[in-house]
Design a protein around this motif. Structure first.
Motif, mmCIF file in Angstrom:
data_model
loop_
_atom_site.group_PDB
_atom_site.id
_atom_site.type_symbol
_atom_site.label_atom_id
_atom_site.label_comp_id
_atom_site.label_asym_id
_atom_site.label_seq_id
_atom_site.Cartn_x
_atom_site.Cartn_y
_atom_site.Cartn_z
ATOM 1 N N LEU A 95 25.043 91.105 40.963
ATOM 2 C CA LEU A 95 24.878 91.148 39.773
ATOM 3 C C LEU A 95 26.604 91.127 38.830
ATOM 4 C CD1 LEU A 95 23.476 92.928 37.000
ATOM 5 C CD2 LEU A 95 24.265 94.692 38.287
ATOM 6 N N PHE A 96 27.099 90.035 38.078
ATOM 7 C CA PHE A 96 28.053 90.348 37.902
ATOM 8 C C PHE A 96 28.623 91.085 36.907
ATOM 9 C CE2 PHE A 96 27.823 86.846 40.530
ATOM 10 C CZ PHE A 96 28.265 86.407 40.675
ATOM 11 N N VAL A 97 28.705 92.394 35.729
ATOM 12 C CA VAL A 97 29.514 92.248 34.727
ATOM 13 C C VAL A 97 30.940 91.891 34.123
ATOM 14 C CG1 VAL A 97 29.102 94.805 33.489
ATOM 15 C CG2 VAL A 97 27.795 94.470 34.903
ATOM 16 N N MET A 98 30.734 91.235 33.179
ATOM 17 C CA MET A 98 31.880 90.875 32.756
ATOM 18 C C MET A 98 32.032 91.163 31.157
ATOM 19 S SD MET A 98 31.565 86.747 34.242
ATOM 20 C CE MET A 98 31.609 86.639 35.902
ATOM 21 N N ASN A 99 33.164 91.399 31.072
ATOM 22 C CA ASN A 99 33.819 91.732 29.625
ATOM 23 C C ASN A 99 34.638 90.660 28.835
ATOM 24 O OD1 ASN A 99 35.353 92.892 27.224
ATOM 25 N ND2 ASN A 99 35.158 94.903 27.899
ATOM 26 N N ASP A 100 33.678 90.830 27.462
ATOM 27 C CA ASP A 100 34.514 88.866 26.941
ATOM 28 C C ASP A 100 35.941 89.953 26.699
ATOM 29 O OD1 ASP A 100 33.929 90.944 24.906
ATOM 30 O OD2 ASP A 100 32.536 89.100 23.807
ATOM 31 N N THR A 101 36.285 90.926 26.331
ATOM 32 C CA THR A 101 37.220 90.978 25.437
ATOM 33 C C THR A 101 38.245 91.707 27.001
ATOM 34 O OG1 THR A 101 35.835 91.850 24.173
ATOM 35 C CG2 THR A 101 38.298 92.198 23.645
ATOM 36 N N PHE A 102 38.144 92.338 27.313
ATOM 37 C CA PHE A 102 39.503 92.981 28.303
ATOM 38 C C PHE A 102 39.293 92.421 29.523
ATOM 39 C CE2 PHE A 102 38.141 96.497 24.411
ATOM 40 C CZ PHE A 102 39.658 96.539 24.528
ATOM 41 N N LEU A 103 40.825 92.828 30.044
ATOM 42 C CA LEU A 103 40.911 92.228 31.364
ATOM 43 C C LEU A 103 41.169 93.105 32.136
ATOM 44 C CD1 LEU A 103 43.641 89.693 30.943
ATOM 45 C CD2 LEU A 103 41.435 88.702 31.852
ATOM 46 N N GLY A 104 40.776 93.381 33.816
ATOM 47 C CA GLY A 104 40.336 93.728 34.769
ATOM 48 C C GLY A 104 39.028 94.602 34.732
ATOM 49 N N VAL A 105 38.259 94.472 33.997
ATOM 50 C CA VAL A 105 36.979 95.621 33.918
ATOM 51 C C VAL A 105 35.754 94.935 34.218
ATOM 52 C CG1 VAL A 105 38.336 96.430 31.638
ATOM 53 C CG2 VAL A 105 36.292 95.165 30.940
ATOM 54 N N ASP A 106 35.426 93.675 34.724
ATOM 55 C CA ASP A 106 34.670 93.171 36.037
ATOM 56 C C ASP A 106 34.230 93.729 36.599
ATOM 57 O OD1 ASP A 106 35.165 91.724 32.774
ATOM 58 O OD2 ASP A 106 35.730 89.524 33.686
ATOM 59 N N GLN A 107 32.789 93.785 37.438
ATOM 60 C CA GLN A 107 32.586 94.303 38.768
ATOM 61 C C GLN A 107 31.453 92.999 38.903
ATOM 62 O OE1 GLN A 107 31.488 98.125 37.832
ATOM 63 N NE2 GLN A 107 33.246 98.922 36.591
ATOM 64 N N GLU A 108 31.116 93.381 39.935
ATOM 65 C CA GLU A 108 30.229 93.266 40.592
ATOM 66 C C GLU A 108 29.392 94.253 41.815
ATOM 67 O OE1 GLU A 108 30.981 89.984 43.438
ATOM 68 O OE2 GLU A 108 32.964 89.003 42.102
ATOM 69 N N PHE A 109 27.676 93.987 41.497
ATOM 70 C CA PHE A 109 27.234 94.430 43.121
ATOM 71 C C PHE A 109 26.570 94.021 43.487
ATOM 72 C CE2 PHE A 109 28.311 97.119 38.359
ATOM 73 C CZ PHE A 109 28.551 98.165 39.406
ATOM 74 N N ASN A 110 26.433 94.166 45.043
ATOM 75 C CA ASN A 110 25.222 92.881 45.634
ATOM 76 C C ASN A 110 23.980 93.484 45.951
ATOM 77 O OD1 ASN A 110 27.271 90.831 45.972
ATOM 78 N ND2 ASN A 110 28.307 92.243 47.558
ATOM 79 N N PHE A 111 22.917 93.020 45.844
ATOM 80 C CA PHE A 111 21.830 93.759 46.553
ATOM 81 C C PHE A 111 20.735 92.564 46.581
ATOM 82 C CE2 PHE A 111 21.325 92.038 41.986
ATOM 83 C CZ PHE A 111 20.173 91.285 41.942
ATOM 84 N N THR A 112 19.695 92.716 48.027
ATOM 85 C CA THR A 112 18.464 92.248 48.123
ATOM 86 C C THR A 112 17.561 92.216 47.881
ATOM 87 O OG1 THR A 112 18.148 93.474 49.771
ATOM 88 C CG2 THR A 112 19.875 92.332 49.859
ATOM 89 N N MET A 113 16.880 90.976 47.470
ATOM 90 C CA MET A 113 15.560 90.700 46.652
ATOM 91 C C MET A 113 14.795 90.668 48.526
ATOM 92 S SD MET A 113 14.245 91.794 44.444
ATOM 93 C CE MET A 113 15.178 91.954 42.609
ATOM 94 N N ASP A 114 13.497 90.357 48.866
ATOM 95 C CA ASP A 114 12.847 89.998 49.366
ATOM 96 C C ASP A 114 11.931 88.785 49.378
ATOM 97 O OD1 ASP A 114 13.994 91.398 51.641
ATOM 98 O OD2 ASP A 114 12.612 93.222 51.618
#
Length: 121
Positions: A95-114
């Motif tokens: 899961l990627f959360v990306m900000n379209d305005t400010f640098l350095g606030v993007d985040q990534e979260f890993n998860f699994t799906m069966d």
């Protein structure tokens, strides 16, 4: 929090995400963007892109734009399509959360799906 769920290749899956801002609680809205090159952006607020993808295959499974993230938590649902050629078993998605305005606030979260094996006809 991660919940595992069984899905079939070619199926649609809803990924629910709760977003909240880690910022000054006394502010109702996030700070306005400041840019000398794009003065019209000063009237706009930041936006976020929430994406679900598979890093191993480079597949984009779902995308959603979130216009404003105020101080209250916001529930977001991203509709994803599981590719037909997904192999059965536990798949690692991001899961990627990306900000379209400010640098350095993007985040990534890993998860699994069966993923269940596709039924043969």
């Amino acid at each position: 929090r991660t919940h595992r769920r069984l899905v079939l290749p070619g199926a649609s899956v809803s990924v629910k995400v709760t977003m909240r801002r880690d910022a000054d609680a006394s502010r109702d809205l996030p700070p306005a963007p400041v840019s000398d090159r794009f003065p019209c952006r000063a009237k706009e607020l930041e936006s976020f892109w929430v994406l679900v993808g598979c890093k191993q295959t480079g597949a984009l499974l779902g995308i959603k734009k979130v216009n404003t993230l105020a101080t209250e938590p916001l529930a977001v649902t991203v509709k994803c399509s599981v590719p037909e050629d997904t192999t059965a078993g536990r798949q690692k998605w991001t899961l990627f959360v990306m900000n379209d305005t400010f640098l350095g606030v993007d985040q990534e979260f890993n998860f699994t799906m069966d993923v269940e094996p596709a039924e043969m006809s």
